[in-house]
Design an enzyme around this catalytic site. Structure first.
Site, PDB file in Angstrom:
ATOM      1  N   ASP A  53      -4.009  -6.256  -1.382  1.00 47.24           N
ATOM      2  CA  ASP A  53      -4.353  -6.299  -2.806  1.00 47.24           C
ATOM      3  C   ASP A  53      -4.999  -4.987  -3.216  1.00 47.24           C
ATOM      4  OD1 ASP A  53      -6.436  -8.430  -4.948  1.00 47.24           O
ATOM      5  OD2 ASP A  53      -4.536  -7.384  -5.336  1.00 47.24           O
ATOM      6  N   LYS A  72      -1.067  -0.373  -5.054  1.00 46.14           N
ATOM      7  CA  LYS A  72       0.262  -0.983  -4.826  1.00 46.14           C
ATOM      8  C   LYS A  72       1.204  -0.043  -4.078  1.00 46.14           C
ATOM      9  CE  LYS A  72      -1.977  -3.941  -6.865  1.00 46.14           C
ATOM     10  NZ  LYS A  72      -2.835  -4.752  -5.945  1.00 46.14           N
ATOM     11  N   ASP A  99      -0.381  -9.475  -3.114  1.00 47.78           N
ATOM     12  CA  ASP A  99      -0.596  -9.783  -4.528  1.00 47.78           C
ATOM     13  C   ASP A  99       0.194  -8.789  -5.392  1.00 47.78           C
ATOM     14  OD1 ASP A  99      -3.384  -9.763  -6.875  1.00 47.78           O
ATOM     15  OD2 ASP A  99      -1.620 -11.050  -6.778  1.00 47.78           O
ATOM     16  N   ASN A 100       0.498  -9.173  -6.621  1.00 44.79           N
ATOM     17  CA  ASN A 100       1.034  -8.268  -7.647  1.00 44.79           C
ATOM     18  C   ASN A 100       2.408  -7.688  -7.365  1.00 44.79           C
ATOM     19  OD1 ASN A 100      -2.207  -7.188  -7.268  1.00 44.79           O
ATOM     20  ND2 ASN A 100      -1.588  -8.256  -9.124  1.00 44.79           N
ATOM     21  N   GLU A 128      -3.343 -12.650 -13.165  1.00 45.12           N
ATOM     22  CA  GLU A 128      -4.630 -13.336 -13.306  1.00 45.12           C
ATOM     23  C   GLU A 128      -5.087 -13.399 -14.767  1.00 45.12           C
ATOM     24  OE1 GLU A 128      -3.971 -10.945 -11.080  1.00 45.12           O
ATOM     25  OE2 GLU A 128      -5.335  -9.271 -11.251  1.00 45.12           O
TER      26      GLU A 128
HETATM   27  C1  LIG Z   1      -6.626   5.332   0.297  1.00 42.32           C
HETATM   28  C2  LIG Z   1      -5.935   4.393  -0.627  1.00 42.32           C
HETATM   29  C3  LIG Z   1      -5.434   3.150   0.101  1.00 42.32           C
HETATM   30  N1  LIG Z   1      -6.453   2.569   0.906  1.00 42.32           N
HETATM   31  C4  LIG Z   1      -7.494   1.823   0.433  1.00 42.32           C
HETATM   32  N2  LIG Z   1      -8.426   1.449   1.328  1.00 42.32           N
HETATM   33  C5  LIG Z   1      -9.477   0.693   0.919  1.00 42.32           C
HETATM   34  N3  LIG Z   1      -9.664   0.278  -0.352  1.00 42.32           N
HETATM   35  C6  LIG Z   1      -8.739   0.637  -1.255  1.00 42.32           C
HETATM   36  C7  LIG Z   1      -7.612   1.405  -0.917  1.00 42.32           C
HETATM   37  N4  LIG Z   1      -6.863   1.577  -2.033  1.00 42.32           N
HETATM   38  C8  LIG Z   1      -7.501   0.933  -3.036  1.00 42.32           C
HETATM   39  N5  LIG Z   1      -8.634   0.370  -2.572  1.00 42.32           N
HETATM   40  C9  LIG Z   1      -9.574  -0.463  -3.316  1.00 42.32           C
HETATM   41  O1  LIG Z   1      -8.863  -1.657  -3.636  1.00 42.32           O
HETATM   42  C10 LIG Z   1      -9.020  -1.961  -5.029  1.00 42.32           C
HETATM   43  C11 LIG Z   1      -7.781  -1.596  -5.772  1.00 42.32           C
HETATM   44  C12 LIG Z   1      -6.942  -2.516  -6.190  1.00 42.32           C
HETATM   45  C13 LIG Z   1      -5.713  -2.120  -6.945  1.00 42.32           C
HETATM   46  N6  LIG Z   1      -5.274  -3.272  -7.696  1.00 42.32           N
HETATM   47  C14 LIG Z   1      -4.618  -3.106  -8.823  1.00 42.32           C
HETATM   48  O2  LIG Z   1      -4.341  -1.989  -9.247  1.00 42.32           O
HETATM   49  C15 LIG Z   1      -4.294  -4.307  -9.613  1.00 42.32           C
HETATM   50  C16 LIG Z   1      -3.927  -4.112 -10.949  1.00 42.32           C
HETATM   51  C17 LIG Z   1      -3.620  -5.207 -11.764  1.00 42.32           C
HETATM   52  C18 LIG Z   1      -3.221  -4.967 -13.152  1.00 42.32           C
HETATM   53  C19 LIG Z   1      -2.170  -5.686 -13.713  1.00 42.32           C
HETATM   54  C20 LIG Z   1      -1.782  -5.456 -15.044  1.00 42.32           C
HETATM   55  C21 LIG Z   1      -2.470  -4.518 -15.812  1.00 42.32           C
HETATM   56  F1  LIG Z   1      -2.129  -4.311 -17.094  1.00 42.32           F
HETATM   57  C22 LIG Z   1      -3.535  -3.813 -15.246  1.00 42.32           C
HETATM   58  C23 LIG Z   1      -3.909  -4.029 -13.932  1.00 42.32           C
HETATM   59  C24 LIG Z   1      -3.714  -6.517 -11.257  1.00 42.32           C
HETATM   60  C25 LIG Z   1      -4.102  -6.697  -9.922  1.00 42.32           C
HETATM   61  O3  LIG Z   1      -4.214  -7.943  -9.393  1.00 42.32           O
HETATM   62  C26 LIG Z   1      -4.381  -5.608  -9.097  1.00 42.32           C
HETATM   63  O4  LIG Z   1      -4.725  -5.850  -7.783  1.00 42.32           O
HETATM   64  C27 LIG Z   1     -10.192  -1.127  -5.485  1.00 42.32           C
HETATM   65  O5  LIG Z   1     -11.393  -1.802  -5.195  1.00 42.32           O
HETATM   66  C28 LIG Z   1     -10.028   0.121  -4.636  1.00 42.32           C
HETATM   67  O6  LIG Z   1     -11.243   0.837  -4.484  1.00 42.32           O
HETATM   68 MG   LIG Z   2      -4.266  -7.905  -7.287  1.00 38.31          MG
END
Ligand SMILES: CCCNc1ncnc2c1ncn2[C@@H]1O[C@H](/C=C/CNC(=O)c2cc(-c3ccc(F)cc3)cc(O)c2O)[C@@H](O)[C@H]1O
Ligand SMILES: [Mg+2]
Length: 214
Positions: A141, A144, A169-170, A199
């Protein structure tokens, strides 16, 4: 001024949720994000699908990529059998600090290990650092476009065994097209799509459950 969305979510949890009651933390966050301000938690509808998979698999070792505020970590941990562990990775220190407090408020900190750092750095260290052989269940999650590279990295690091399950997810919104193509096209995965909604909205989204065949 100043407060971030995760900070406001934590404040709401401390104001409204019963300390030590994971369900009330989950419900409080869902209420807030449905009626006050949207946030990217897996949410109640897709959360129910995730719950059913966690209950079916009863994972001893589970990994979550992307903790954010800790909503799904709390949801998952509340369903884990005794002596099971959820390892959740979050590389944003602000989000990690909030998630730790949400997890503590829910009273599930003894089932959750929050690792602060990027998945790409930590996945290759998991076996040594945690004495793990493999993960029974992985919840993706995070960003993406990182679902696919991190899945390949988990394969390469021997963290998936025959029967390990990936839950993403997503896969529709925002979407993870390269990941979907991979797990649906590869003979090494048996994949199934669970149609749902983004969600707190009526927009279509879904969860992909993929069994690694080894
Ligand atoms: C180095 C990058 C990859 N490794 C990683 N390692 C550890 N943590 C990581 C991470 N990448 C991202 N994260 C963390 O995960 C989270 C990111 C989640 C990204 N999720 C989304 O973009 C998302 C986005 C939507 C969304 C859907 C529609 C919309 F209009 C706007 C947003 C819905 C969701 O359910 C989502 O999960 C943050 O807390 C980020 O800091
Ligand atoms: Mg999500």
């Amino acid at each position: 001024y100043g407060s971030t969305r995760p900070e406001r979510i934590l404040a709401e949890v401390k104001r409204k949720a019963t300390r030590g009651d994971a369900r009330s933390v989950v419900d409080t966050i869902d209420q807030y994000c449905r009626h006050q301000e949207w946030a990217m938690n897996v949410g109640d509808e897709k959360g129910t699908i995730l719950d059913s998979i966690v209950c079916e698999v009863k994972p001893r070792a589970m990994l979550e990529l992307g903790t954010y505020c800790g909503y799904s970590a709390v949801r998952i941990a509340s369903l884990l059998p005794p002596n099971s562990r959820l390892i959740t990775m979050e590389f944003n220190p602000v989000f990690a600090a909030i998630a730790r407090q949400v997890i503590a408020w829910a009273g599930v900190e003894d089932k959750v290990v929050l690792i602060e750092g990027p998945s790409g750095d930590w996945i290759p260290k998991m076996k040594k650092e945690f004495g793990l052989t493999s993960f029974d269940l992985v919840f993706l999650d995070h960003w993406k476009d990182c679902y696919l590279p991190d899945t390949k990295l988990m394969e390469e690091c021997g963290l998936l065994r025959t029967g390990s399950i990936l839950v993403a997810d997503n896969v529709i919104c925002p979407g993870a097209p390269d990941y979907l193509e991979y797990v649906r096209g590869s003979p090494r995965y048996e994949s199934k799509y669970f149609r749902s909604h983004l969600e707190y909205t009526t927009v279509e989204d879904g969860i992909e459950k993929s069994v690694f065949l080894g």
